[in-house]
Each structure stands twice: as structure tokens, then as C-alpha cells.
Design an enzyme around this catalytic site. Sequence first.
Site, mmCIF file in Angstrom:
data_model
loop_
_atom_site.group_PDB
_atom_site.id
_atom_site.type_symbol
_atom_site.label_atom_id
_atom_site.label_comp_id
_atom_site.label_asym_id
_atom_site.label_seq_id
_atom_site.Cartn_x
_atom_site.Cartn_y
_atom_site.Cartn_z
ATOM 1 N N ARG A 34 0.831 -1.212 0.000
ATOM 2 C CA ARG A 34 0.000 0.000 0.000
ATOM 3 C C ARG A 34 0.868 1.266 0.000
ATOM 4 O O ARG A 34 0.441 2.295 -0.520
ATOM 5 C CB ARG A 34 -0.943 -0.005 1.205
ATOM 6 C CG ARG A 34 -2.157 -0.897 0.963
ATOM 7 C CD ARG A 34 -3.086 -0.887 2.140
ATOM 8 N NE ARG A 34 -4.384 -1.434 1.762
ATOM 9 C CZ ARG A 34 -5.277 -1.890 2.641
ATOM 10 N NH1 ARG A 34 -5.016 -1.862 3.920
ATOM 11 N NH2 ARG A 34 -6.432 -2.359 2.216
ATOM 12 N N LYS A 199 -15.281 -15.441 6.424
ATOM 13 C CA LYS A 199 -16.714 -15.315 6.694
ATOM 14 C C LYS A 199 -17.569 -15.205 5.436
ATOM 15 O O LYS A 199 -17.317 -14.348 4.594
ATOM 16 C CB LYS A 199 -16.951 -14.056 7.508
ATOM 17 C CG LYS A 199 -16.544 -14.177 8.942
ATOM 18 C CD LYS A 199 -16.980 -12.926 9.621
ATOM 19 C CE LYS A 199 -16.849 -12.987 11.111
ATOM 20 N NZ LYS A 199 -17.169 -11.678 11.671
ATOM 21 N N GLY A 357 -6.634 -6.726 1.038
ATOM 22 C CA GLY A 357 -5.404 -6.701 1.814
ATOM 23 C C GLY A 357 -4.842 -8.094 2.082
ATOM 24 O O GLY A 357 -3.665 -8.344 1.861
ATOM 25 N N GLY A 381 -12.328 -4.377 1.337
ATOM 26 C CA GLY A 381 -13.733 -4.014 1.430
ATOM 27 C C GLY A 381 -14.141 -3.083 0.291
ATOM 28 O O GLY A 381 -15.230 -3.218 -0.279
HETATM 29 C C1 3PG Z 1 -8.641 -1.975 4.710
HETATM 30 O O1 3PG Z 1 -7.677 -2.530 5.259
HETATM 31 O O2 3PG Z 1 -9.512 -2.617 4.082
HETATM 32 C C2 3PG Z 1 -8.706 -0.473 4.711
HETATM 33 O O3 3PG Z 1 -7.523 0.084 5.174
HETATM 34 C C3 3PG Z 1 -9.903 0.002 5.497
HETATM 35 O O4 3PG Z 1 -9.746 -0.334 6.843
HETATM 36 P P1 3PG Z 1 -11.030 -0.514 7.790
HETATM 37 O O5 3PG Z 1 -11.754 -1.744 7.306
HETATM 38 O O6 3PG Z 1 -10.500 -0.628 9.188
HETATM 39 O O7 3PG Z 1 -11.883 0.713 7.613
#
Ligand code: 3PG
Length: 402
Positions: A34, A199, A357, A381
Site C-alpha cells: 500500500r 466469513k 489486503g 472491502g
Molecule cells: C482496509 O484494510 O480494508 C482499509 O484500510 C480500510 O480499513 P477498515 O476496514 O478498518 O476501515
Amino acid sequence: RTIDSLGPLAGRKVIVRCDLNVPLKDGRITDDGRIRASLPTLGALVGAGARVIVISHLGRPDGTPDPKYSLAPVAQRLGELLGQSVAFAEDTVGSSAAEVAAGLADGQVALLENLRFDARETSKSDADRREFAAQLAALGDAFVSDGFGVVHRKQASVYELAELLPSSAGALIATELAVLYKLTATPTRPYTVVLGGSKVSDKLGVIAHLLPRVDSLLIGGGMLFTFLAALGHKVGESLLEEDQLDVVRGYLDEAERLGVEIVLPTDIVVASRFGPDAEHIVAPADGIENTPFGASGLGLDIGPDTAARFAEVIRASKTVFWNGPMGVFELAPFAAGTKTVAEALTEIDGLSVVGGGDSAAAVRVLGFTDEQFGHISTGGGASLEFLEGKRLPGLEILGWQA
Ligand code: 3PG
């Protein structure tokens, strides 16, 4: 709006929201993907003579400072990658941030401490977020939003800040969207989606949205056991979301009606317990409790036959999107499924996209390079929600999602 829309940037203080939420182990960055992904935008701003103030979150602290989640190691690594020192502010909107921002010369870069050390960043109260965003905005003259991994969050530094300063998206957001549009608009067929991770409940939206749009859906990772249980198989101590069984049965019926192939594992690596040196054995997917470990056996990876079958479907595809590891890849005995799937993605004659990630970290930890894939998304996400067809606040506010 791209960076060009902000006009000449020399001498201006530009706040850049990056997603530098990297995995850390004992204070050491285990995957700097990242940080690397933020370099095109930061490099362009440095080249334009801007005074660059980088902001990011790291992890999920509870809204107060916690050294475990400090961005200090990230500032160090960012400096190494940029080839210039990066000043680090020990707070986000306090005296250290003000001092560091004021001390920047043209082309210099600073990183402020973790945004989530202030509870207003993620507050549910619009007023709290607006107040925090106003304090951030006071540090700069323009705002570039480039943290693709966080555009699905309506948070102060992603949403409200963009309303307060002349704003644009950065190069990373543009690159990510160009690839994700290819997956949503007219993907070249056959189009295969590989889903893993722990999940099912995290993936419900994406499964529902993608089923009518894909040719094959391959299911691995912890979530596969809810699918096996939905078929009536016993899964021992494996991960299971009982409350999702009916939903999963619904997907299986829907897939059959649509003629979409949901490929489920036929064999599983079953372990006696969770651990790197646990005894383990390959068992048929409908015989998880018939191993010497009985009902206490737990599935920690897809088996070799399944991995080979997944690889075959992937290799025959022209477009593949993959999110979520196939097994507990962090433990060597349970990494083979994830490795085989990753390898197959590197071999396709078409577009391979790794999203998330965990999957991105997995391919790098397993020794693959970014160049072997069509694209490795920085958003977990965020990319899933984009593929679900959801509106993402961080894109909407920039006018990047109609
Ligand atoms: C992630 O790792 O998907 C992003 O950095 C967002 O992090 P978060 O899900 O804690 O908001």
C-alpha cells in the site's frame, strides 16, 4: 476531477489521504504494497513542488493514541521508497502537525500520526466528523484523495475533508477504478470469481450481485464450510456460520437456475487443531469427521484435488477476480491451496485481479511479485463493495461515482 484540476501546485500545501494501513509484526512492516501504491501520486506532487502532507489510518485503534498503531514505521519506509526524508508529526491536528506542516519546503513530504487516534475521524456524528475535517483542512490549501482502500468509509478524512478544500482524486484511485470498471462493465468471458476468507457474511452482497454476472464462482477459505454444511455435510470444528445456512442454500439454488457453476471443494486438509505443527490429513469434503480427529477435526485448507480443479477453471478463464485466501496460508502446512490458486492466476491469458489486503499480502508472502498479476488492488472491502454495485462515499464526494 484529477490532480490537474487543482491548478499549479508549487508552494501549495496539499493534504493527501492515502491508505497506508499496512500489516505490521513486532513493529515491522510485513507488506509495503500500500505504501508503494501511493508513490505515483506522491511522486507527482513532489515533482510539482507541492508541500505534501500525507494522512492515513492504521488498524482500528479505539479513538485514542496507541503506540501499537503508530504510523512512525510507515514514515520511515515511505521516506526510503521516495528517496527523501519524510517528516513525521506525532499528532494529527495538534501542535506537532501544525509545526511540521508549516516547516515544509516545496517538494517536501510529511506524514501525520494515525487519523484514528482521534475518535471524530470515524464518529457516527456528522458534526464531530465535520469538526475534525475542518481542523485537518486548516493545515492545507488543497486535498487529494488517494486512499482507495478506504473510499467505502464515510469518515472525516475521506468524505467531509473533500468538501472543505479544492479536491481531486489521485492516481491510485484512477488506476483502481479503471481495472474494476473492466470487471463490472463488459468482462471478457469466461469470467471466474474466486472467493475465500473466513466469513460468508462478509461476502453476501458480492455473491448475490455477481451470481448473474459470472460463469464460475469458486469457493474456498473458511467460508467454504458453511457451503458444505448447507449441502448437509458435517464439518467438525471448522468455521461455520449457522445463521447463513439458508442464505447459502438460496445461492446454490439460484446458481443452478442461472446455469452458473459454483465450484465447491471436494477435498479438505483437516487438522487436529489450529497450529503450525498440528497433525493433518487430506479428507473428502463429505468425510471431515471420518478422520482420526473425528468431530474435533478442523479444515484449514482446500485439498490438492480441489486446488487442481480450481486452477483448471482459472486457467480456462479470460477474466478472474480473486478475493480471500483459500486456507490459513500464514501456516506452512495450510498454504498450498492459496499458492496453487495464485499460481493459476499468474498463468491466465487474460485479466487477473487480486483484491483485498489479505489476498495481496498472501501472494507477496508466498513469493509472487505484483508484476505476475494483471492488477493487485489495494482495496479489500472497497473493491468488494464496488463490485457489489454499491455507492462509495469517498468516490461520490469527488464526483467519481455518478
Ligand atoms: C482496509 O484494510 O480494508 C482499509 O484500510 C480500510 O480499513 P477498515 O476496514 O478498518 O476501515
